[in-house]
Design a protein around this motif. Structure first.
Motif, PDB file in Angstrom:
ATOM      1  N   PRO A 149       0.823  -1.220   0.000  1.00  0.00           N
ATOM      2  CA  PRO A 149       0.000   0.000   0.000  1.00  0.00           C
ATOM      3  C   PRO A 149       0.850   1.261   0.000  1.00  0.00           C
ATOM      4  O   PRO A 149       1.936   1.314   0.583  1.00  0.00           O
ATOM      5  N   ASP A 151       1.002   5.566   0.445  1.00  0.00           N
ATOM      6  CA  ASP A 151       0.440   6.837   0.911  1.00  0.00           C
ATOM      7  C   ASP A 151       1.061   7.960   0.090  1.00  0.00           C
ATOM      8  O   ASP A 151       2.266   7.944  -0.200  1.00  0.00           O
ATOM      9  N   HIS A 161      -3.094   4.682   1.964  1.00  0.00           N
ATOM     10  CA  HIS A 161      -2.878   3.234   2.081  1.00  0.00           C
ATOM     11  C   HIS A 161      -3.519   2.507   0.887  1.00  0.00           C
ATOM     12  O   HIS A 161      -4.263   1.525   1.052  1.00  0.00           O
TER      13      HIS A 161
END
Length: 310
Positions: A149, A151, A161
């Motif tokens: 994931p 960000d 995420h």
């Protein structure tokens, strides 16, 4: 040297597009490219012009992915201003998975104001469009190069995420990003930082001048040095409006209509021009101006030009 064709998706029929695709897939071609506009460029608000067909770029490429097995596929280029980059990344991952790793994501800042007005998108000033493009390319590269994931907190785009699935067909070969345009201060810097493929666009006028390519390539290499990147990592391509003819009046009219970036002339002239770019480091030529559905012309280019470089 590899060869592709920019097949027009404007003011044409799907049957003509299919004829080009099928001929290229059966022939000795390497790649196929569609543009990405919502109305045919150049209409300027003319109802008759804007009523003509404009097949959507990503939907068309996805369909062609199912029609082919060998051709690499992409867009010259997607408009970032009307595409959310996270959504675009998922579409790219889907097409790359379906095509078994044959998709290239081409993306640019967006330029056609009229289509923004027609469909209700904001058309920002150039600086904001460049800022948005750089953020998009950074975000896309993070998604393509990470299997975890991600960000991302930019001014215009954010990820919380977010994991791309499906992503690359082969995670050892992330989906390549072609950054459209060769603006010296911003676009080539964005390419150096976040892109994988440079495309010099002959439709832009001076694109066919060898010295012009060398000039742009030098700027790209300086940006690569500034950001600590090896310029050899960036593939060099050229979109070449090309007319194979010995008719002097046709040569003159082609250059007059399409600009100085046009390569128009007899077989040996075109071969010589391509050879110059090959020697200068161009990896692939995308022929433009071959009429969509003109199977005979595609075969002529393949037999008289492409075969020479195989």
């Amino acid at each position: 040297m590899e060869f592709g064709v920019q097949v027009s998706v404007y003011t044409t029929e799907w049957s003509a597009i299919c004829a080009s695709v099928e001929t290229m897939e059966a022939g000795d071609w390497d790649s196929l490219w569609f543009a990405d506009h919502f109305i045919p460029p150049g209409g300027g608000g003319n109802d008759e012009q804007e009523a003509m067909t404009a097949f959507e770029g990503l939907a068309a490429i996805a369909t062609v992915a199912g029609m082919t097995r060998k051709l690499r596929l992409g867009n010259l280029v997607l408009g970032n201003t009307y595409r959310n980059p996270g959504h675009t990344a998922l579409i790219a991952g889907t097409i790359d998975t379906m095509s078994k790793g044959r998709f290239t994501l081409g993306i640019g800042a967006g330029w056609y104001q009229r289509e923004h007005e027609a469909y209700g998108w904001k058309f920002p000033a150039m600086k904001e469009r460049q800022d948005r493009l750089e953020e998009s390319c950074e975000l896309l590269r993070l998604l393509f190069h990470n299997q975890k994931p991600v960000d991302f907190k930019g001014k215009y785009y954010q990820l919380d995420h977010a994991q791309l699935s499906p992503g690359n067909y082969d995670n050892s070969k992330p989906i390549p990003i072609m950054v459209g345009g060769t603006g010296p201060k911003r676009t080539l810097r964005t390419l150096a930082r976040h892109g994988d493929i440079m495309n010099l666009d002959g439709w832009a006028g001076r694109g066919m001048a060898l010295e012009y390519y060398k000039y742009k390539s030098g700027i790209l290499e300086q940006h690569c040095e500034d950001c600590g990147r090896d310029p050899a990592e960036i593939r060099r391509t050229l979109t070449m409006p090309c007319f194979l003819t010995e008719n002097k009046s046709l040569i003159e009219s082609a250059v007059k209509r399409y600009g100085e970036g046009t390569v128009a002339g007899p077989r040996q002239y075109i071969i010589d021009r391509i050879g110059e770019f090959q020697d200068a480091g161009i990896d692939e030529i995308f022929f433009g101006a071959i009429e969509t559905g003109n199977v005979a012309r595609l075969k002529q280019f393949e037999e008289e030009i492409v075969s020479v470089f195989r």
